[in-house]
Each structure stands twice: as structure tokens, then as C-alpha cells.
Design a protein around this motif. Structure first.
Motif, short mmCIF file in Angstrom:
data_model
loop_
_atom_site.label_atom_id
_atom_site.label_comp_id
_atom_site.label_asym_id
_atom_site.label_seq_id
_atom_site.Cartn_x
_atom_site.Cartn_y
_atom_site.Cartn_z
N PHE A 8 16.58 -6.23 -9.88
CA PHE A 8 15.31 -6.93 -9.89
C PHE A 8 14.19 -5.93 -9.63
O PHE A 8 14.23 -5.17 -8.67
CB PHE A 8 15.31 -8.03 -8.81
N GLY A 10 10.35 -5.97 -8.83
CA GLY A 10 9.44 -7.01 -8.36
C GLY A 10 7.99 -6.88 -8.78
O GLY A 10 7.24 -7.85 -8.74
N CYS A 12 4.30 -4.34 -8.45
CA CYS A 12 3.45 -4.04 -7.30
C CYS A 12 2.54 -5.20 -6.93
O CYS A 12 2.26 -5.46 -5.77
CB CYS A 12 2.63 -2.77 -7.54
N ASP A 15 4.58 -7.67 -5.10
CA ASP A 15 4.93 -7.07 -3.81
C ASP A 15 3.80 -7.27 -2.80
O ASP A 15 4.02 -7.70 -1.67
CB ASP A 15 5.21 -5.58 -4.02
N GLY A 22 8.10 -13.40 -6.17
CA GLY A 22 9.27 -12.54 -6.25
C GLY A 22 10.46 -13.16 -5.52
O GLY A 22 11.59 -13.15 -6.04
N VAL A 36 21.83 -10.24 -7.05
CA VAL A 36 20.58 -9.52 -7.29
C VAL A 36 20.52 -8.24 -6.46
O VAL A 36 20.78 -8.27 -5.25
CB VAL A 36 19.36 -10.41 -6.95
N ILE A 37 20.22 -7.15 -7.12
CA ILE A 37 19.99 -5.89 -6.40
C ILE A 37 18.50 -5.57 -6.48
O ILE A 37 17.92 -5.53 -7.58
CB ILE A 37 20.79 -4.72 -7.02
N TYR A 38 17.91 -5.38 -5.33
CA TYR A 38 16.49 -5.04 -5.29
C TYR A 38 16.34 -3.65 -4.69
O TYR A 38 16.35 -3.49 -3.46
CB TYR A 38 15.74 -6.08 -4.45
N PRO A 39 16.23 -2.62 -5.49
CA PRO A 39 16.11 -1.29 -4.93
C PRO A 39 14.85 -1.19 -4.08
O PRO A 39 13.74 -1.44 -4.58
CB PRO A 39 16.02 -0.38 -6.17
N GLN A 40 15.03 -0.86 -2.83
CA GLN A 40 13.89 -0.88 -1.90
C GLN A 40 12.90 0.26 -2.16
O GLN A 40 11.77 0.22 -1.70
CB GLN A 40 14.39 -0.81 -0.45
N ALA A 41 13.32 1.26 -2.92
CA ALA A 41 12.41 2.38 -3.17
C ALA A 41 11.46 2.13 -4.34
O ALA A 41 10.66 2.97 -4.70
CB ALA A 41 13.21 3.65 -3.41
N GLN A 42 11.54 0.94 -4.93
CA GLN A 42 10.67 0.67 -6.09
C GLN A 42 9.22 0.49 -5.67
O GLN A 42 8.92 0.02 -4.58
CB GLN A 42 11.15 -0.56 -6.85
N THR A 43 8.32 0.89 -6.59
CA THR A 43 6.90 0.74 -6.27
C THR A 43 6.18 0.02 -7.42
O THR A 43 5.92 -1.15 -7.36
CB THR A 43 6.24 2.10 -6.01
N CYS A 44 5.89 0.78 -8.47
CA CYS A 44 5.07 0.25 -9.55
C CYS A 44 5.57 0.87 -10.84
O CYS A 44 6.10 1.98 -10.86
CB CYS A 44 3.61 0.65 -9.28
N ALA A 64 10.02 8.03 -10.85
CA ALA A 64 10.62 7.59 -9.57
C ALA A 64 11.32 6.25 -9.75
O ALA A 64 12.30 5.96 -9.06
CB ALA A 64 9.53 7.49 -8.51
N ALA C 418 2.72 6.20 -4.96
CA ALA C 418 3.62 5.31 -5.68
C ALA C 418 4.91 6.00 -6.11
O ALA C 418 5.85 5.37 -6.56
CB ALA C 418 2.93 4.71 -6.91
N PRO C 421 7.96 6.22 -2.00
CA PRO C 421 8.00 4.83 -1.54
C PRO C 421 7.78 4.65 -0.05
O PRO C 421 7.24 3.63 0.36
CB PRO C 421 9.38 4.34 -1.98
N TYR C 424 4.20 4.43 0.20
CA TYR C 424 3.72 3.27 -0.54
C TYR C 424 3.85 2.00 0.29
O TYR C 424 2.95 1.18 0.35
CB TYR C 424 4.54 3.16 -1.83
N THR C 458 5.14 -8.05 2.50
CA THR C 458 5.38 -7.66 1.11
C THR C 458 6.72 -8.21 0.64
O THR C 458 7.55 -8.64 1.45
CB THR C 458 5.42 -6.13 0.95
N LEU C 459 6.91 -8.16 -0.67
CA LEU C 459 8.20 -8.58 -1.23
C LEU C 459 9.31 -7.70 -0.69
O LEU C 459 10.41 -8.19 -0.38
CB LEU C 459 8.15 -8.52 -2.76
N HIS C 460 9.02 -6.41 -0.58
CA HIS C 460 10.02 -5.50 0.00
C HIS C 460 10.51 -6.03 1.36
O HIS C 460 11.71 -6.13 1.60
CB HIS C 460 9.39 -4.11 0.23
N VAL C 468 18.83 -9.26 0.70
CA VAL C 468 19.12 -8.92 -0.70
C VAL C 468 19.54 -7.45 -0.78
O VAL C 468 18.92 -6.58 -0.16
CB VAL C 468 17.87 -9.18 -1.58
N ASP C 469 20.60 -7.23 -1.52
CA ASP C 469 21.13 -5.86 -1.65
C ASP C 469 20.08 -4.93 -2.22
O ASP C 469 19.28 -5.32 -3.06
CB ASP C 469 22.35 -5.84 -2.57
N HIS C 470 20.13 -3.69 -1.79
CA HIS C 470 19.14 -2.75 -2.35
C HIS C 470 19.78 -1.65 -3.16
O HIS C 470 19.10 -0.75 -3.64
CB HIS C 470 18.22 -2.21 -1.26
#
Lengths: 255, 215, 471
Positions: A8, A10, A12, A15, A22, A36-44, A64, C418, C421, C424, C458-460, C468-470
């Protein structure tokens, strides 16, 4: 065949401003039995810089992101605009770069959220909400870049108590356009003024969209008129949040 | 001047040529409409832009034409005496308005052409059903202005030269192979414009009326 | 940031009546076009074909131009080459002088607008008279076209009625369009009758047969190219196509995309001056082939697509920006999306660079373009060119000149956070940074909208809390 796991992304805007959209999207996916996998390092996705001509800066951010989706799984994005950036513009952005293949790999796995619900998961929704008249604003990128304008309508069509009202100039841009709204504010303002005029004329009390950029623009203009002119403002929601709110009762009834 | 040419070509030829996908280029648009259908579509399109279409045949066209001239109260009819149609009309001159012949260069009778001719009659090379179009190749007998300056243009179209599309006509009549005349023109109605507030007006610079007799 | 463009835009936006007029006109054009293409699959096939025809022609451009020149010359047409509009004007002038011509009657030609030919000739004491009804109207009022197909689209019937009455006092004031048209016919017939030189544009030039094709409805194009003893055609070097069989598909898609007509009233194909056995037509035909930046555009594989344009105006008709600001606000010969990509490439980013910001990149233009020019992508590319540092890699004039240190610093800052992270996520860094792009303190956004509110979490943070898995 339905995938059992997805990534997933999400966006910016969700977020920072619309996180509930989201969360709802993730919950809807999970309810369909998808992990669902939400990579926490995602930004924009990099689109703001890309559309402003700052390609090096956009690529750095995009680079990135592409590293965050190593497994061969669908990448679901609750935005036509960000999905369009990754699917259609990453190939251009990474053309001739060392990681071009990796970028293409990512681009090919991108789905816009409503597209994924309809085409891949083939969801069957039950409406537990109150009767409501809804207007839909489909973002230009969902419509023209991703070609998924009909998906949101198909989803709403499954909800028995939702009446979709069609506004005049439905396919016309709301005037957001990212930095366009601040670089050419007068034109953008004229566009959103017309958009809310047509939306208000439908009598719908609720507005939904696949894109939070458009929502930010349209609902901001509605709210401004509510504050300054006392006009009513339809409730504006991302489609994921709207769907979750109306269908979550299904879960409660099952249990 | 030639310097400009040289420099333009220098720039154009210095470029690495783009590779293009041409798979879509050759498709030939045509429809499998029978003659009746071609006539029906042609007539419908012509009438939609306020052209008159009269259906006749090889036996009756002269009567039909005389009728049209009379109905329009024409004083003069400009034509070529050398075409099949012109010959037949000339032989029956008493049934028609005063016949005029475009038999001199324009310079010799420009005033008369511009001011004293009610209608011009031409043959056609064929027609196009899809768009309701006449194809004309003006020549020494039927010069360019014959179908342009008089307020009424009457054209005779043989129905066996009615093609479904322009593409089909160009191919079947081998336009490219035989080489183009100095002027060829497609005519799809009387002269018109919508330049004033998008209101359609007819007879701007060319003929105000277009009359087609199908033979 | 009150640029000239934005001042013009604000003025245009304030003219409620004109805006309503544009809206109505564009609605009609869009509806007409839609009605011409009931079958979307057929439309898409035709767009692909038209694209292939134009792309093929461009891929062989120098050879086709040589072939065109040879064919035309063999038939007695005099072919001239001009690198600049100035050279093109001089060529027209020298032809006029050779014939001691004091006036020229013009069919519609956007390239002659590009050349500023009317003003140039008038300064030389030569009258240049427009004969296309729309062009005639705006020339009477000393204006320029506001649309490439419908040049007087900004004018109401009442305005035109008054204009005719003011300029020709013997014409009684009438709002009857047929009567107005009849007056124009009468006035211009005399001009056609007496003019010794006629000028036209060219829609397509066929290399195979040496044929100049003109699309029109009124008959003024035929008159201008047939009645006067001298005909001068002016066109851009990109207008050539390879074969005669390339013409029917282009003729099929051009008027349908432009005005929603199945075909125009006239399609005039000229392949030479009057021959010995002919009784009319010009005795001299000239073709002026204008470059004016086109060969520069040609050198870039991406920008090259700009040259596929067949000038139908569909992008203009469908543009949500154009419909609100009208054609004159652009301050260019070609307005709307096509002008937005063409004018900065022809005249440089310094002059028209702001136009590329006047797009929300909604894509309506690219969606309807009959030759599938990816207009939004080219706008994006020109935005890149306007701020890029490696300016030697683009042919675009004035590349890099729109790069402003503050804006560049903002994007660099954004790019840094950005792509890192941990930074960010430190609560809204990005939003704070992007706020710096807003042009003035009054707040371009908040003049008509409430300010966006950052969410508490934030959504994060929320998805992390939900487990939720990351990865």
C-alpha cells in the motif's frame, strides 16, 4: 486470481491531511482477505517536483520509493494522480538511469485503489448507510492517465441507498493541478468556483473522489463559501473512507 | 533565399531520424454500401447542409434540369458546350435559359462572369457518400471559376461514380498515379460560415446554392 | 508576481459576458465534435492513423521537402524558403513589388499571423485585406484572432452588428446574420475582383504529387487562390505529407475535430499555376516555406511531436483554462494548449515561459488531439527545460532561465527530506516547505479556499498503531 498480499502506497497528501482515507482503504483491503504491507519509509511519489520541472529532485524522491517494493506484489495507491505518476511517468523519469528496470518493474505493478477493488478483487459491497445523494468528482489523472473513471461509479452502483447525482461539466478539471493552483491562482480559482457551482446544483449532500488533491481544492472552496457566505458545504470524502463508513456495518452484523 | 534553404536543410539533416511506428498508417477507410445506400447517404448529407439533390436518370435528366432552371427563374446558365451534358443541353437550347460559354480566358470577360451569370453548370469526377461531397477536376472546358463565382452551382453526378469514401475514390480513380491537375476541388454544400456568433449563414463568398442532379 | 500575463488573465476573468460567450461557443464545439465520433474505437483507430501519417512525414521531412519543391517547380510553382518571419515578409513584399501590387487579398492563414504580415505590408503602403469572415471582422476592429479556427469567436452578434454599421455607415444596423454576411460578401467580392495578388495558407502539402491542400467553408480560400493573377501560399515547413493517400484520413479527422463538421464545404487542392489550355487560375503561384524555429524543434525527439499539429483547434476547444481566459490573454498568435507548447518553443521561454504554468495538466487537450500530440507531457518537458541546469541538452530557447534560486532551494530541501523518511515523518516538514511556493502573502490558495489542516496523526503513525506490516 486474487493476490493474498499487496503493498500500500498511502500518498503524502493522505499521510498528512487525510489519513482516515488511507486507514479506510487499508481496512477495506484487509476485509477482502488481503494482507496489506505499508512500508513505513514511504514519503511521496515525487510528482510535485516532476510537474514543476525539477526532475532531478523528483527522481531522488522516486528512487527512495521504488526500493520499498522489492517483492512481486501489486502496489495499490488511493490516488489516480500518484498512481499515474508511478505508472506512466516513472518510466520517463528513470529513462537511461541505472535503476530504470527497477522503476519499470514498480510501474507495472501499480493499481489505483478503485481499479484494484473492481478489477482485481471484484468486491461485492453491501450498503448499510442512510440514503444519500452523492456527487462524484473523478480526478483528471484517474480519468485520462489511468483510465479508471468508471470504477468509482461501479463501486457506488453497488450501494443500494446511494443515489449518484451527475453534475454539469463532470469531466472538467477542478482547477487543482498541484502547483498550478498557486502559480496561476486566478485561473485556478475561476475553475474551482465553477466546479462547486455545478456540484452544488446537483443537490448532492456528499462529494466523493479518488483523489485528495481535488478534494482539498473543492472542499476548501466549499468551506470558504460556507464561512464567508453562509452557503452549505457538501461533505467531502475520499471514496475509500465513504465506502468503509457505509459498509463496515456488514462486519458488525456478521459477528 | 537559397542561403535560408541551405541552413534549414543543414539543421533538418543533422538530426538523428526518429523511428516511428507506421502500422496504423495504411488502413483504407471504405464502407460496403451498395449503390442505393451510397445514394441515400450522399443525399442525406447534402441536404443537411442545405444543398438540393434531384434524383434522375439518363433518360430524364434534361427534363429535370430544365425544370430546375425554370423553377429558379434563371436568365443565364454558364456551361461548357464540350461535355456530354453541355452538348445535350446545347442541342435543346430552347428549353433552357440563355446559355453562356466559358470560352475565353477570365481576363476577357471578368465583369460579365462576376455580374451577369446566374448559374454555372459543371460535370463532376464523382462523389463521396460518407460526407456528401462532389469531386471536381476543373480544366480548360470547365474552368475553376465556373463552380465558384456564379451564385448558383448546378452539378451533374453520375451515380456509378459515387464512392463510399474519399480514400476509396482516390485509390480507385488512381489520382496519385495519373498525377494531379492544377486544381482539384471537393465541394460539400453551398458556401457557408459560422463566424458571426456561431450562427450558420450561407453564401459567404462562393455559391449561395448548390444543386446536384444525380444521373 | 503580477506578470503581464496574470494581469491580462485577471482582466479576462472579470469580463463575465465574454466568459459566458466563450463557454457557450466551446460547449457547442465540444458537442459537435462528440457527435461526429459516436464510435470511440473508430475514433481511436483514426487518431492512430493520423498520428502515423504525420510522424512518418516528419521522419522523412528533408527528403519530402525536396520532393515537394521539385514537383511544384516542375509545374511552374515558385518555391521560396524563409528562416525567419522577417525573411518570409520580405519574400512576399518582393513579389508584390515585382507586380507593382498595392493590395493583397488574404484567405485565412495562421502562418501569415505568425509573420505579422498585415502590419508589415501596411508599413510598406500595401493594403492587406482579410477575406475570411471572422478575420475580416476582427481586422475591421483592429484585433487579432482569439481562436485559430474561429478568429472572431470572442465577439457577440451585437458587437459585430455595431462594428459593421460603424465602419460602413451605408450598412444599416442589423443583427440579422444573413444580412451581415451578405454585406461582407458584397464588399469583398469587389476586392476579389480587383486584387492582383491573393494569399493563402496551406493545410497539407503533398510531396508525392506537389499539391497544396486548403480546407475552408466560405469559398474565400478558393477566391483568393483563383481570381487574382498571382497566388502566394505561405506555410510552415512541417506541413508536408508523403503521399496523396495520406490526405483522406487527415481530411476526415481535421474538420470533425475542429468544428464538428463531417467535412468542410471546400477542399481545394492546388498543384500549379494556370496552364496554356486553361482559362482561369493564377498565372503565377508562389510557395513560401517558413522555418521560424521549426527546425530547432525538429532536433529534439520528444519536442518533435509538436510539429505533428494539423491546427484543428480541438485542444483549445476542450481546454478549461482557455475557456475562462479567452484567446487574447495568451498574448500569442496560437492560444490554448497548442500555443502553450508552440509559442515558448518558437519565441523562447523568456518571452512566453509563463504560459507553461497556465495549465493544470488535466490532459483534456491530449485526449482529443487528432494526431495524439502528448501536450501535457510536452508542457511538463518545457517546465523542465525552463529550470534545468544542463541546458546544452535541449534545443529550447532560453532553457534554464526560469530557474530561481529560492524555488530551486525549496525543491532541493523537499527532495532531501522526502528521500530521508526519518526527517520527513517529523510532522509536516514537507507541507511547511511547500508553503514557500505560494506566491504572495495574501495567499493565493486562501483567497477562495480555506487552508488545509494537518491531521493530528499521520497515516504512518495510524497504520503503525494498527499493526499493519511494514515489510
Amino acid at each position: 486470481m486474487k493476490p493474498d498480499t499487496i503493498y500500500f502506497f498511502g500518498t503524502c497528501l493522505i499521510d498528512l491531511i487525510y489519513p482516515q482515507a488511507g486507514v479506510s482503504a487499508v481496512q477495506l483491503l484487509q476485509r477482502e482477505g488481503v494482507k496489506v504491507i505499508y512500508p513505513q519509509a514511504q514519503t511521496c511519489c515525487g510528482q510535485p517536483a516532476w510537474n514543476s520541472g525539477y526532475r532531478d529532485e523528483a527522481r531522488k524522491v522516486a528512487r527512495a520509493q521504488i526500493k520499498l517494493f522489492p517483492k512481486d506484489l501489486p502496489i495499490v495507491i488511493p490516488s489516480g494522480s500518484c498512481a499515474g505518476m508511478m505508472k506512466t511517468h516513472y518510466p520517463e523519469l528513470f529513462k537511461g538511469e541505472a535503476d530504470e528496470a527497477e522503476a519499470l518493474q514498480v510501474a507495472n505493478r501499480v493499481y489505483e485503489f478503485t481499479e484494484f477493488l473492481v478489477d482485481v478483487l471484484q468486491v461485492d459491497l453491501k450498503d448499510f448507510g442512510e440514503p444519500v445523494a452523492v456527487a462524484v468528482h473523478t480526478s483528471c489523472s484517474a480519468r485520462r492517465e489511468m483510465g479508471v473513471a468508471d470504477k468509482i461509479e461501479q463501486l457506488l452502483g453497488q450501494l443500494s441507498k446511494v443515489e449518484v447525482k451527475e453534475q454539469a461539466y463532470k469531466a472538467e478539471c477542478c482547477g487543482f493541478g498541484g502547483t498550478f493552483a498557486v502559480k496561476q491562482p486566478e485561473i485556478s480559482a475561476a475553475m474551482v468556483a465553477d466546479k462547486i457551482l455545478h456540484l452544488r446544483a446537483t443537490g448532492a449532500t456528499q462529494l466523493v473522489s479518488q483523489d485528495c488533491g481535488c478534494l482539498l481544492n473543492i472542499s476548501g472552496a466549499f468551506a470558504y463559501q460556507a464561512n464567508h457566505e453562509g452557503k452549505t458545504a457538501p461533505k467531502a470524502q475520499h471514496i475509500a473512507e465513504f465506502l468503509w463508513d457505509r459498509t463496515q456495518a456488514a462486519e458488525e452484523m456478521k459477528s | 533565399m537559397s542561403n535560408a534553404r541551405t541552413r534549414i536543410f543543414q539543421r533538418l539533416t543533422a538530426v538523428e531520424r526518429p523511428v516511428v511506428d507506421l502500422s496504423a498508417r495504411e488502413s483504407l477507410s471504405r464502407f460496403a454500401w451498395d449503390k442505393e445506400e451510397r445514394i441515400r447517404r450522399f443525399t442525406e448529407r447534402m441536404q443537411a447542409v442545405r444543398a438540393e439533390v434531384h434524383v434522375s436518370d439518363r433518360e430524364h435528366w434534361l427534363d429535370k434540369l430544365a425544370e430546375i432552371c425554370q423553377a429558379k427563374g434563371l436568365n443565364h446558365l454558364l456551361l461548357s458546350p464540350n461535355t456530354e451534358w453541355g452538348q445535350a443541353i446545347s442541342q435543346n437550347a430552347t428549353r433552357f435559359p440563355t446559355l453562356k460559354h466559358y470560352d475565353r480566358p477570365i481576363e476577357a470577360w471578368k465583369h460579365e462572369l462576376f455580374h451577369e451569370v446566374d448559374a454555372g453548370l459543371t460535370s463532376t469526377l464523382g462523389g463521396i457518400a460518407e460526407t456528401g461531397t462532389l469531386m471536381l477536376w476543373p480544366n480548360g472546358d470547365e474552368p475553376r471559376l465556373l463552380s465558384l463565382v456564379p451564385p448558383i452551382h448546378i452539378a451533374i453526378l453520375e451515380t456509378d461514380k459515387l464512392f463510399s469514401t474519399f480514400a476509396e475514390a482516390v485509390q480507385q480513380q488512381a489520382w496519385a498515379e495519373q498525377g494531379m491537375p492544377t486544381n482539384a476541388v471537393l465541394i460539400s454544400g453551398p458556401s457557408r460560415s459560422a463566424d458571426i456568433a456561431q450562427v450558420l449563414a450561407y453564401g459567404v463568398h462562393g455559391p449561395k446554392e448548390l444543386v446536384v442532379v444525380l444521373v | 508576481m503580477s506578470t503581464e500575463f496574470r494581469i491580462d488573465v485577471q482582466k479576462a476573468l472579470g469580463k463575465t459576458e465574454v466568459r459566458a460567450h466563450f463557454r457557450k461557443a466551446m460547449d457547442t464545439l465540444m458537442t459537435n465534435r462528440r457527435n461526429q465520433f459516436p464510435d470511440d474505437a473508430a475514433l481511436q483507430a483514426l487518431r492512430h492513423q493520423a498520428q502515423a501519417i504525420r510522424a512518418n512525414a516528419l521522419s522523412k521531412l528533408p527528403e519530402l521537402l525536396e520532393q515537394l519543391e521539385a514537383k511544384l517547380t516542375a509545374k511552374g510553382v515558385q518555391v521560396h524558403w524563409a528562416e525567419t518571419t522577417d525573411e518570409a515578409n520580405q519574400i512576399v513584399l518582393s513579389i508584390m513589388q515585382k507586380h507593382q501590387a498595392k493590395s493583397i487579398i488574404k484567405g485565412k492563414s495562421m502562418v501569415s499571423e505568425e509573420m505579422g504580415l498585415n502590419h508589415f505590408l501596411e508599413a510598406q503602403g500595401i493594403e492587406a485585406l482579410e477575406s475570411d469572415l471572422g478575420e475580416f471582422i476582427i481586422q475591421l476592429d483592429g484585433e487579432t484572432p482569439s481562436h485559430i479556427i474561429m478568429p472572431a469567436i470572442h465577439k457577440s452578434k451585437e458587437q459585430i452588428s455595431q462594428l459593421f454599421h460603424d465602419k460602413f455607415p451605408d450598412i444599416p444596423y442589423t443583427e440579422n446574420v444573413d444580412e451581415l454576411t451578405a454585406s461582407a460578401r458584397r464588399i469583398l467580392r469587389d476586392k476579389f475582383y480587383t486584387a492582383s495578388v491573393g494569399l493563402s495558407g496551406v493545410n497539407f502539402a503533398v510531396a508525392e504529387t506537389g499539391t497544396l491542400c486548403l480546407v475552408e467553408n466560405e469559398g474565400n480560400g478558393r477566391m483568393s487562390t483563383t481570381v487574382p493573377p498571382v497566388h502566394i501560399a505561405v506555410t510552415g515547413i512541417e506541413k508536408v505529407v508523403e503521399k496523396l493517400s495520406d490526405i483522406p484520413p487527415l481530411l476526415s479527422i481535421l474538420p470533425r475535430s475542429a468544428t464538428g463538421q463531417p467535412i468542410t464545404t471546400y477542399f481545394n487542392m492546388i498543384s500549379g499555376p494556370r496552364q496554356a489550355d486553361e482559362k482561369d487560375g493564377p498565372t503565377e503561384v508562389h510557395l513560401v516555406l517558413l522555418d521560424n524555429g521549426r527546425s530547432n524543434i525538429y532536433s529534439d525527439p520528444e519536442l518533435l511531436a509538436t510539429l505533428r499539429c494539423i491546427r484543428c483547434g480541438a485542444c483549445i476547444n476542450h481546454c478549461p483554462v482557455y475557456v475562462r481566459i479567452g484567446g487574447h490573454s495568451y498574448g500569442t498568435v496560437y492560444p490554448g494548449p497548442i500555443g502553450t507548447i508552440l509559442e515558448p518553443q518558437k519565441q523562447g521561454l523568456k518571452v512566453h515561459g509563463e504560459l507553461i504554468q497556465a495549465s493544470s495538466l488535466c490532459g483534456a487537450c491530449g485526449e482529443v488531439c487528432p494526431v495524439r500530440i502528448p501536450i501535457p507531457n510536452i508542457i511538463n518537458r518545457l517546465r523542465y527545460d525552463s529550470v534545468r541546469k544542463d541546458t546544452e541538452h535541449t534545443p529550447t530557447f532560453d532553457a534554464g532561465t526560469k530557474r530561481k534560486p529560492l524555488e530551486a532551494a525549496i525543491w532541493q530541501g523537499w527532495s532531501w527530506s522526502a528521500s530521508h523518511p526519518s526527517l520527513y515523518n517529523f510532522g509536516g516538514t514537507v507541507a511547511t516547505q511547500l508553503r514557500g511556493l505560494v506566491p504572495n502573502k495574501v495567499g493565493a490558495w486562501t483567497n477562495v479556499r480555506t487552508a488545509p489542516q494537518l491531521a493530528d496523526k499521520t497515516l504512518h503513525q495510524q497504520l503503525k498503531a494498527l499493526g499493519v506490516d511494514h515489510e
